[in-house]
Scaffold this active site. Structure first.
Site, PDB file in Angstrom:
ATOM      1  N   GLU A 131      80.797  -9.836   0.295  1.00  0.00           N
ATOM      2  CA  GLU A 131      79.907 -10.171  -0.820  1.00  0.00           C
ATOM      3  C   GLU A 131      80.753 -10.916  -1.832  1.00  0.00           C
ATOM      4  OE1 GLU A 131      78.196 -10.677  -3.994  1.00  0.00           O
ATOM      5  OE2 GLU A 131      78.548  -8.556  -4.418  1.00  0.00           O
ATOM      6  N   CYS A 151      78.727 -11.627 -10.179  1.00  0.00           N
ATOM      7  CA  CYS A 151      78.531 -12.637  -9.134  1.00  0.00           C
ATOM      8  C   CYS A 151      77.159 -13.293  -9.219  1.00  0.00           C
ATOM      9  CB  CYS A 151      78.745 -12.016  -7.755  1.00  0.00           C
ATOM     10  SG  CYS A 151      77.657 -10.608  -7.394  1.00  0.00           S
ATOM     11  N   GLU A 210      81.894 -21.843 -10.104  1.00  0.00           N
ATOM     12  CA  GLU A 210      81.609 -20.523 -10.655  1.00  0.00           C
ATOM     13  C   GLU A 210      82.559 -20.269 -11.817  1.00  0.00           C
ATOM     14  OE1 GLU A 210      81.009 -15.949  -9.061  1.00  0.00           O
ATOM     15  OE2 GLU A 210      82.724 -17.087  -8.306  1.00  0.00           O
TER      16      GLU A 210
END
Length: 363
Positions: free
Chosen positions: A130, A164, A258
Site C-alpha cells: 500500500e 497517502c 506526491e
C-alpha cells in the site's frame, strides 16, 4: 471468518477448500499514522491464526510498535506470537529476505515499496503493498461551493497532508475556478497551525526536517515554474502553513508529484472528458473524489479513471476497517487491507478431499 467452499467432484469423495494461516506475517508500517497503519495488519493477521513480526518506522517505534505489543500482552496474547523489531531499511530488508516469513504487509512510499516488491519476488513470497498517491478531487460545474470548500480543505490539509489518500490535485470546472481558488485560500489562511498539545489547532507539525525540506522545496519549485501562491508557502520550524497553488499544469512539481504536506494545487478544466483525462494522467491510482449534484453522473465519470477507491460527493481521505483498501499502479497492489481483503492477504487456500475407502488405481 476464514471460510472455505464445498466443491463438486467427479470422484466419490468430499471435496472442499479452507483458508489456513500462512504462518508468520511481516508487517512494515510508516510514520504518518503509526497506530492505525500497524494495527490494520497486525490484528487481522493474528486473528487469522498467524504470528507477526512488526517493524515500525524508527521515528515512531513506540506508538507504532511497542505500545501495541504492550496492549496485546495485557490482553493475554500468548507469548511469541507478536514481536516488535525496531530498525531502519536494513531491518526491513532482513525481514523480507527471511525464508520463515512468507507474507510481507508493507505500507509506505512507492520507492520503498518497489524495493520491497522486487526483493519479495526474488524470494517467491507475497508482498502486499500500500503505497503513495496523488489523488484528485474533481469539482463539476454544478457543485455547491458553500458545501465543498471545507471538504476540499480537509482533503488536502488534514494531518498536515501526511496521508497517502490526501487530495493532491484539485480539478475544478472553469466556471468555478477563480471563486474556488479564492475561497480555498481564505479557508487556508483561517486555519490555525501550532502545537496540538498546547492549543486547539487545525494543523500540527510535519514529521521532521527532511519532510519539511521536501514540502517547501516542491512549493518553491512550483512557484518558480509559474504557479501562483494563493495562500501559505511559509513555515515556523516544522509548522507549515496550509498552502494553495493556482495556475498549475503538468510540469508543476507540487501537482505532478506526491507532496505529503499541506499543499493544494488547483487546476481548471472545461469538459468532463478533460477532467477524466487529467485525473487519469498520473502514475498513481489510490483515491478519487467527485463533487456533483448528480451522483449518477459522478459514478459515470469515475468509471473512466483507474483508482482503487472512489468517493462521490466526498473528498479523498476515507478509511473503514470493514472496507477493502488499496490502490492500483504506483499506489500499490490493490485492496489488501480491510474486510474480505484480509482473508486474501493473511491466509492460503488449501484444497482437501476425503474418501470413505482408499482410492483404487490401475497400477
Amino acid at each position: 471468518r476464514p471460510a472455505g467452499q464445498v466443491l463438486p467432484s467427479e470422484a466419490p469423495r468430499l471435496s472442499y477448500t479452507r483458508r489456513v494461516p500462512v504462518g508468520v506475517v511481516g508487517v512494515i508500517s510508516p510514520f504518518n499514522a503509526p497506530l492505525i497503519l500497524s494495527i490494520r495488519s497486525v490484528a487481522p493477521a493474528l486473528a487469522l491464526g498467524n504470528a507477526v513480526v512488526l517493524k515500525p518506522d524508527p521515528r515512531t517505534a513506540v506508538c507504532g510498535g511497542l505500545a501495541l505489543a504492550a496492549v496485546f500482552g495485557q490482553a493475554g496474547l500468548p507469548e511469541g506470537l507478536l514481536h516488535v523489531l525496531p530498525g531502519g531499511a536494513e531491518t526491513g530488508a532482513a525481514l523480507v529476505a527471511d525464508p520463515r516469513v512468507p507474507v510481507i504487509s508493507f505500507t509506505g512510499s512507492t520507492g520503498a515499496g518497489r524495493a520491497v516488491g522486487e526483493a519479495a519476488g526474488r524470494h517467491l513470497k507475497r508482498a502486499h503493498l500500500e503505497l503513495g498517491g496523488n489523488s484528485a478531487l474533481i469539482v463539476l460545474e454544478d457543485a455547491d461551493l458553500d458545501a465543498v470548500i471545507s471538504t476540499a480543505a480537509w482533503g488536502s490539509f488534514f494531518h498536515q497532508g501526511q496521508i497517502c489518500m490526501t487530495t493532491g490535485r484539485h480539478l475544478v470546472h472553469a466556471s468555478l475556478y477563480e471563486e474556488y481558488v479564492e475561497r480555498l485560500a481564505a479557508k487556508a489562511d483561517a486555519l490555525a497551525v501550532g502545537d496540538p498539545h498546547r492549543a486547539q489547532v487545525h494543523l500540527g507539525p510535519l514529521i521532521d526536517d527532511g519532510q519539511l525540506g521536501k514540502v517547501h522545496g516542491l512549493v518553491e519549485a512550483s512557484t518558480a515554474a509559474g504557479a501562483k501562491l494563493a495562500a501559505g508557502g511559509t513555515h515556523d520550524s516544522l509548522f507549515y502553513r496550509p498552502t494553495v497553488l493556482a495556475g498549475v499544469d503538468d510540469d508543476t512539481p507540487a501537482y505532478a508529484e506526491e507532496v505529503f504536506g499541506p499543499v493544494a494545487p488547483v487546476r481548471s478544466f472545461t469538459t468532463a472528458d478533460e477532467a477524466a483525462a487529467l485525473a487519469a494522467r498520473s502514475s498513481y491510482g489510490l483515491s478519487l473524489g467527485i463533487v456533483t449534484r448528480d451522483p449518477a453522473r459522478g459514478l459515470d465519470l469515475a468509471e473512466r479513471i483507474p483508482t482503487g477507491i472512489v468517493h462521490i460527493n466526498d473528498q479523498t481521505v476515507n478509511d473503514e476497517a470493514v472496507a477493502p483498501f488499496g490502490g492500483v499502479a504506483a499506489s500499490g497492489t490493490g485492496a489488501r487491507f480491510g474486510g474480505e481483503a484480509n482473508l486474501e492477504a493473511f491466509t492460503d487456500v488449501r484444497w482437501t478431499t476425503v474418501r470413505g475407502d482408499v482410492a483404487p488405481y490401475p497400477f
